[in-house]
Design an enzyme around this catalytic site. Structure first.
Site, PDB file in Angstrom:
ATOM      1  N   SER A   1       9.371 -12.244  16.831  1.00 45.91           N
ATOM      2  CA  SER A   1       8.475 -11.920  15.714  1.00 45.91           C
ATOM      3  C   SER A   1       9.173 -11.976  14.360  1.00 45.91           C
ATOM      4  CB  SER A   1       7.819 -10.555  15.923  1.00 45.91           C
ATOM      5  OG  SER A   1       8.792  -9.571  16.202  1.00 45.91           O
ATOM      6  N   LEU A   2      10.358 -11.383  14.234  1.00 43.30           N
ATOM      7  CA  LEU A   2      11.099 -11.520  12.988  1.00 43.30           C
ATOM      8  C   LEU A   2      11.391 -12.995  12.716  1.00 43.30           C
ATOM      9  CD1 LEU A   2      13.674  -8.561  13.112  1.00 43.30           C
ATOM     10  CD2 LEU A   2      11.621  -8.729  11.703  1.00 43.30           C
TER      11      LEU A   2
ATOM     12  N   LYS B   1       0.812  -1.224   0.000  1.00 43.92           N
ATOM     13  CA  LYS B   1       0.000   0.000   0.000  1.00 43.92           C
ATOM     14  C   LYS B   1       0.842   1.269   0.000  1.00 43.92           C
ATOM     15  CE  LYS B   1      -2.212   0.955   3.942  1.00 43.92           C
ATOM     16  NZ  LYS B   1      -2.995   0.758   5.189  1.00 43.92           N
TER      17      LYS B   1
ATOM     18  N   ARG C   1       6.884  -7.690  29.000  1.00 42.22           N
ATOM     19  CA  ARG C   1       6.475  -6.362  28.567  1.00 42.22           C
ATOM     20  C   ARG C   1       5.169  -5.897  29.187  1.00 42.22           C
ATOM     21  NH1 ARG C   1       8.312  -6.564  22.168  1.00 42.22           N
ATOM     22  NH2 ARG C   1      10.501  -6.093  22.569  1.00 42.22           N
TER      23      ARG C   1
ATOM     24  N   LEU D   1      11.345  -1.165  10.451  1.00 43.31           N
ATOM     25  CA  LEU D   1      11.575  -0.343  11.638  1.00 43.31           C
ATOM     26  C   LEU D   1      12.134  -1.135  12.817  1.00 43.31           C
ATOM     27  CD1 LEU D   1       8.252   1.742  11.612  1.00 43.31           C
ATOM     28  CD2 LEU D   1      10.501   2.459  10.767  1.00 43.31           C
TER      29      LEU D   1
ATOM     30  N   SER E   1       8.553  -4.302   9.756  1.00 41.04           N
ATOM     31  CA  SER E   1       9.798  -5.075   9.732  1.00 41.04           C
ATOM     32  C   SER E   1      11.002  -4.166   9.531  1.00 41.04           C
ATOM     33  CB  SER E   1       9.749  -6.115   8.613  1.00 41.04           C
ATOM     34  OG  SER E   1       8.742  -7.068   8.837  1.00 41.04           O
TER      35      SER E   1
ATOM     36  N   ASP F   1      -5.654  -3.775   8.024  1.00 42.18           N
ATOM     37  CA  ASP F   1      -6.330  -4.055   6.759  1.00 42.18           C
ATOM     38  C   ASP F   1      -6.542  -5.553   6.516  1.00 42.18           C
ATOM     39  OD1 ASP F   1      -5.885  -1.348   6.510  1.00 42.18           O
ATOM     40  OD2 ASP F   1      -4.326  -1.537   4.999  1.00 42.18           O
TER      41      ASP F   1
END
Length: 523
Positions: free
Chosen positions: A368-369, A33, A271, A43, A41, A204
């Site tokens: 997460s990565l 988009k 966290r 960032l 990713s 989205d």
């Protein structure tokens, strides 16, 4: 009509890993988009967790992941992904930071029991991984930037997803058909006023999948990162958890450490614990800072953070960085198996938009990565081995005369403020019911024929739909667990709540069901 073998919506690490590992005989289209690098990713300051140290093993990584996830995880998924972590790291060995002997440098972050985080460029891991993957794109992969995917096309005769509608910047609708449709659109951090997320991350993919009838799971579990740089009333970027891993501590303006006596891991507690503690201090009128005075050569260790602080007028010589918690990561999303298959044939979801069960109720830092790399690799292998062409579907083209429904939505900033106030770090039945009533008045679950709406209006509709999914799930879960904290039910309820909340649009109605999960135990 535009045809492809594989259509990938999104351009983060999961999307690019998938694209680069598909066999070269596949016609691949990546639709994003914004710009290809404008994703969460890119960032990502934190690194990738893997049990590769001399004093580490997968069992320890597993234990930390389950503990952080408050045992809401799918243990089978956790084991599989963590076992694969060392091999995934080796695939990118050349880009990671090393010592003078060529050994990978391993950092520590919150809720990890040992040093196991690999980084690239100090605090620019995501940037370097994305640039590395972009450099591997081949001629069979076509990237289309600035195109907004907004509706999944379902062929009910074939009972499968066959494509996606998207609008270009002039508002023209285009049809993309493929044999495999992959959502890699990220989470929904922009639903909150303070976030680490890229501006494009507005839920989205989750909204599209929900409207198409896919199962959506664990939406109540939102991770608020404890430390976003805060200046002039705004979040100015992420302060990586690795800063606390190197010895920084959270203090009040008077220098009082705030994590003393809160958790055995103090500033490296999970966290949700740290975020709630900071939130409580701020609610009581205190400012909170990261005291970095114990970190030698801070500028060299964290060059990106240093540059961002200097750009925003923070004098690091004083040793204090002002911080606030902000929305960071969605543990829930489109319910998938470990490689990304959804409840709709032909539709896949990978990365943060997917809910594999790896993260449970609270993501362990730097997993997460890892998940994105794993899913991209494994889904590419599955597609390469199982791909088959399907008949071209018979889907009617959009009607130019179609007009938009009379949908009246408040400003997006109002939604963000209401989400933080009522469905933020601290929740209650009263606040959640207020939010549900407020959202229900817009009847967004009934919206059809999105073709006639502008990109801006569809984005707002998607944000409201995703907000309603979070609110509904948070209202259902009458306990506190991980990223979901209820002041009226402040404790975990293992007896009644080892189950997932799954929301699905079925025959035009919102259907909620519960799926029992086995209590995750470390063997």
């Amino acid at each position: 009509m535009e045809m492809g073998d594989v259509i990938i919506i999104g351009s983060g690490v999961a999307a690019l890993q998938l694209a680069t590992m598909l066999s070269h005989d596949k016609n691949v289209k990546i639709l994003t988009k914004s710009h290809i690098k404008n994703a969460n990713s890119y960032l990502a300051q934190g690194g990738i967790a893997a049990a590769i140290g001399d004093h580490d093993d997968t069992k320890k990584h597993l234990a930390d992941t389950l503990q952080a996830g408050r045992f809401h995880n799918n243990e089978e998924s956790v084991r599989e992904i963590l076992n694969e972590a060392p091999a995934l790291i080796s695939d990118f060995y050349e880009i990671f930071d090393k010592d003078q002997h060529g050994h990978l440098l391993l950092g520590q972050e919150g809720a990890h029991s040992v040093n196991r985080i690999v980084h690239s460029g100090g605090d620019a891991t995501g940037k370097h991984i994305i640039e590395h993957l972009i450099s591997k794109l081949t001629d069979n992969i076509e990237v289309e930037e600035n195109i907004f995917a907004y509706e999944l096309m379902i062929d009910h005769k074939q009972q499968r997803c066959v494509g996606v509608k998207a609008k270009d910047q002039s508002g023209i609708t285009r049809y993309f058909y493929g044999d495999c449709i992959i959502l890699a659109t990220g989470g929904c951090g922009q639903l909150y006023p303070i976030t680490s997320n890229a501006p494009t991350v507005t839920g989205d993919g989750i909204a599209m999948a929900y409207l198409a009838g896919a199962e959506i799971a664990d939406m109540e579990f939102i991770q608020f990162h404890p430390t976003l740089l805060f200046k002039d009333g705004e979040a100015k970027g992420l302060i990586s958890e690795a800063v606390r891993g190197e010895g920084a501590i959270l203090v009040t303006g008077d220098g009082v450490p705030i994590m003393e006596g809160i958790h055995p891991l103090k500033d490296l507690a999970p966290r949700h614990v740290v975020s709630q503690t900071i939130y409580n201090y701020i609610e009581n009128g205190h400012e909170v800072y990261l005291d970095i005075r114990s970190i030698k050569n801070f500028g060299k260790r964290f060059p990106f953070i240093t540059a961002n602080c200097e750009k925003n007028g923070i004098d690091l010589s004083e040793g204090k960085i002002p911080v606030v918690p902000g929305s960071h990561f969605l543990m829930g999303g489109i319910k998938t198996d470990i490689i990304g298959r959804t409840s709709i044939h032909g539709l896949f979801a990978i990365g943060e938009v997917a809910c594999t069960g790896l993260h449970g109720a609270n993501r362990l830092a730097s997993n997460s990565l890892l998940e994105g790399l794993y899913q991209g690799k494994k889904l590419s292998q599955w597609i390469n081995a199982n791909f088959k062409k399907h008949p071209v579907p018979n889907i009617p083209e959009p009607c130019p005369s179609l007009s938009a429904n009379n949908v009246s939505l408040p400003d997006v900033q109002v939604l963000k403020e209401m989400m933080m106030k009522r469905v933020g770090i601290v929740r209650s039945k009263e606040l959640l019911e207020e939010q549900k009533h407020w959202l229900d008045q817009f009847h967004l679950h009934d919206v059809t024929h999105l073709d006639a709406y502008s990109i801006q209006d569809i984005t707002r509709i998607f944000m409201y739909i995703t907000a309603s999914l979070i609110t509904e799930a948070a209202l259902c879960r009458t306990e506190s667990r991980g990223g979901h904290f209820r002041s009226d039910f402040p404790f975990e309820d293992d007896q009644n709540w080892y189950k997932k909340i799954i929301i699905q649009k079925h025959k035009g109605e919102v259907a909620i069901k519960y799926e029992q999960i086995e209590a995750a135990l470390v063997n």
